[in-house]
Design an enzyme around this catalytic site. Structure first.
Site, PDB file in Angstrom:
ATOM      1  N   CYS A   5       0.807  -1.223   0.000  1.00  0.00           N
ATOM      2  CA  CYS A   5       0.000   0.000   0.000  1.00  0.00           C
ATOM      3  C   CYS A   5       0.844   1.280   0.000  1.00  0.00           C
ATOM      4  CB  CYS A   5      -0.984  -0.064   1.171  1.00  0.00           C
ATOM      5  SG  CYS A   5      -2.385   1.058   0.982  1.00  0.00           S
ATOM      6  N   HIS A  38      -3.494  -5.606   2.459  1.00  0.00           N
ATOM      7  CA  HIS A  38      -3.130  -5.830   3.859  1.00  0.00           C
ATOM      8  C   HIS A  38      -3.697  -7.193   4.235  1.00  0.00           C
ATOM      9  CE1 HIS A  38      -2.118  -1.549   4.340  1.00  0.00           C
ATOM     10  NE2 HIS A  38      -3.251  -1.260   3.734  1.00  0.00           N
TER      11      HIS A  38
HETATM   12  N1  GLN Z   1      -1.970   6.851   2.566  1.00  0.00           N
HETATM   13  C1  GLN Z   1      -2.156   6.010   1.421  1.00  0.00           C
HETATM   14  C2  GLN Z   1      -3.512   6.136   0.788  1.00  0.00           C
HETATM   15  O1  GLN Z   1      -4.496   6.410   1.446  1.00  0.00           O
HETATM   16  C3  GLN Z   1      -1.859   4.572   1.785  1.00  0.00           C
HETATM   17  C4  GLN Z   1      -2.808   4.005   2.815  1.00  0.00           C
HETATM   18  C5  GLN Z   1      -2.389   2.666   3.357  1.00  0.00           C
HETATM   19  O2  GLN Z   1      -1.214   2.321   3.355  1.00  0.00           O
HETATM   20  N2  GLN Z   1      -3.336   1.911   3.849  1.00  0.00           N
HETATM   21  O3  GLN Z   1      -3.621   5.944  -0.404  1.00  0.00           O
END
Ligand code: GLN
Length: 275
Positions: free
Chosen positions: A91, A227
Site C-alpha cells: 500500500c 493488507h
Molecule cells: N496513505 C495512502 C492512501 O491512502 C496509503 C494508505 C495505506 O497504506 N493503507 O492511499
C-alpha cells in the site's frame, strides 16, 4: 544458513499488522529448518543493503511522507534491489517506491523511483475486501492461487512500461484509476471536495488486456494494496519470497500446513460471494 528478514521503517509503515508479514516469513522458514531473524530498521537507522528479504507496510498520509523522505535519501534499499534481493511492499510502501505520489490533500511527493508507477488521488477511498488472480510476475515464480487481502487507500496507481501487474482484480479496487471513483468498492468515504484531481500521465495504464490491476511487480519488488497481513492469507506468496532468498526452488520446499489458513481463505471467498 540464517535468513535475515527486514521490517523497514515499522514506526511509519506498519498499519493493519503489515509487520506480521516478516513474522510469517520467519515462521515458514523455521518450519523448514532454516534459521530466521527479524531485523527492524528504524527511521534513524541506515537501511542495510545485505538483508535477505525486505518487508515494508502501509501507512497513513503523514507517516507515509516521513517514509518518503527517508527512502529518497537513504539508498540502502535501492542497492539491495539492484542486487536482486526480494522486497515485499504494501500500500503506502508501493506508492512511496514509485516515481511520485500525490496524497488526498493534493501534495505531490517524490518517491524512491524503484517502481515505474505514479499514484494520484482516486476521489474516493477504497475500503474492503480485495481479491485477485496472480499476474505473470507471480505465476512465473510459482504463485498460482487466488490472492486475498484487505484494502484501505485513497490513492490510485497507474503502471508505466517497466511495471507489470501483481494481480488481476476480480473483487475490490486494487490500483484503481487515478482521479476516478473506484469500481465495486464495498465501502467508501468521499474525500475533501477541494482535492485537486489530476489525470493519469501519458503512457501509464490502469488496465492490462482489459483487466483491472492490483499492485506491481518490477525486478525483485512485489508490491500490492493487500493488507491482511497479505502473507498470512496467501502462504504461496510467502514461500515464493523464501524461495528467492534461499535459492531453493519453490516446488522443493516441504509443505507447511498452518491450521486455519485454508478456512480463512474459504471464509473470505464466501464473504465476497455474498457481497
Ligand atoms: N496513505 C495512502 C492512501 O491512502 C496509503 C494508505 C495505506 O497504506 N493503507 O492511499
Amino acid at each position: 544458513m540464517s535468513l535475515r528478514i527486514g521490517v523497514i521503517l515499522p514506526e511509519v509503515l506498519g498499519t493493519y499488522g503489515d509487520s506480521g508479514n516478516a513474522e510469517i516469513l520467519a515462521f515458514r522458514a523455521q518450519a523448514r529448518g532454516v534459521d530466521a531473524e527479524i531485523v527492524h530498521v528504524g527511521i534513524d537507522d541506515a537501511i542495510p543493503d545485505s538483508l535477505d528479504i525486505y518487508t515494508l507496510g502501509g501507512g497513513e498520509d503523514i507517516a507515509q511522507s516521513i517514509a518518503a523522505r527517508k527512502l529518497t535519501t537513504d539508498h540502502g534499499l535501492a542497492r539491495a534491489v539492484a542486487a536482486g534481493r526480494p522486497v515485499l511492499a504494501i500500500c503506502a510502501a508501493l506508492q512511496v517506491l514509485g516515481t511520485y505520489y500525490t496524497d488526498a490533500a493534493g501534495t505531490k511527493t517524490a518517491g524512491a523511483g524503484l517502481l515505474d508507477v505514479v499514484t494520484l488521488p482516486q476521489g474516493l477511498r477504497a475500503i474492503g475486501e480485495l481479491r485477485s488472480e496472480p499476474g505473470p510476475g507471480l505465476v512465473g515464480r510459482g504463485v498460482t492461487e487466488t490472492l486475498y487481502g484487505f484494502e484501505n487507500h485513497g490513492g490510485g496507481t497507474a503502471l508505466g512500461p517497466d511495471a507489470t501487474p501483481f494481480g488481476f482484480v476480480s473483487f475490490g479496487t486494487g490500483n484503481g484509476v487515478p482521479g476516478v471513483a473506484p469500481v465495486q468498492t464495498n465501502d467508501s468515504r468521499e474525500l475533501d471536495p477541494d482535492t485537486v484531481l489530476e489525470g493519469t500521465p501519458q503512457g501509464y495504464v490502469t488496465e492490462v488486456d482489459g483487466r483491472r490491476i492490483d499492485g506491481v511487480v518490477q525486478g525483485s519488488i512485489f508490491a500490492t494494496y493487500m493488507h491482511g497481513p497479505v502473507l498470512a492469507r496467501n502462504p504461496q506468496l510467502a514461500d515464493m519470497l523464501i524461495s528467492m532468498a534461499t535459492g531453493v526452488d519453490v516446488a522443493e520446499l516441504p509443505a507447511v500446513e498452518v491450521p486455519g489458513v485454508a478456512d480463512l481463505r474459504a471464509e473470505r471467498e464466501e464473504f465476497i460471494r455474498r457481497m
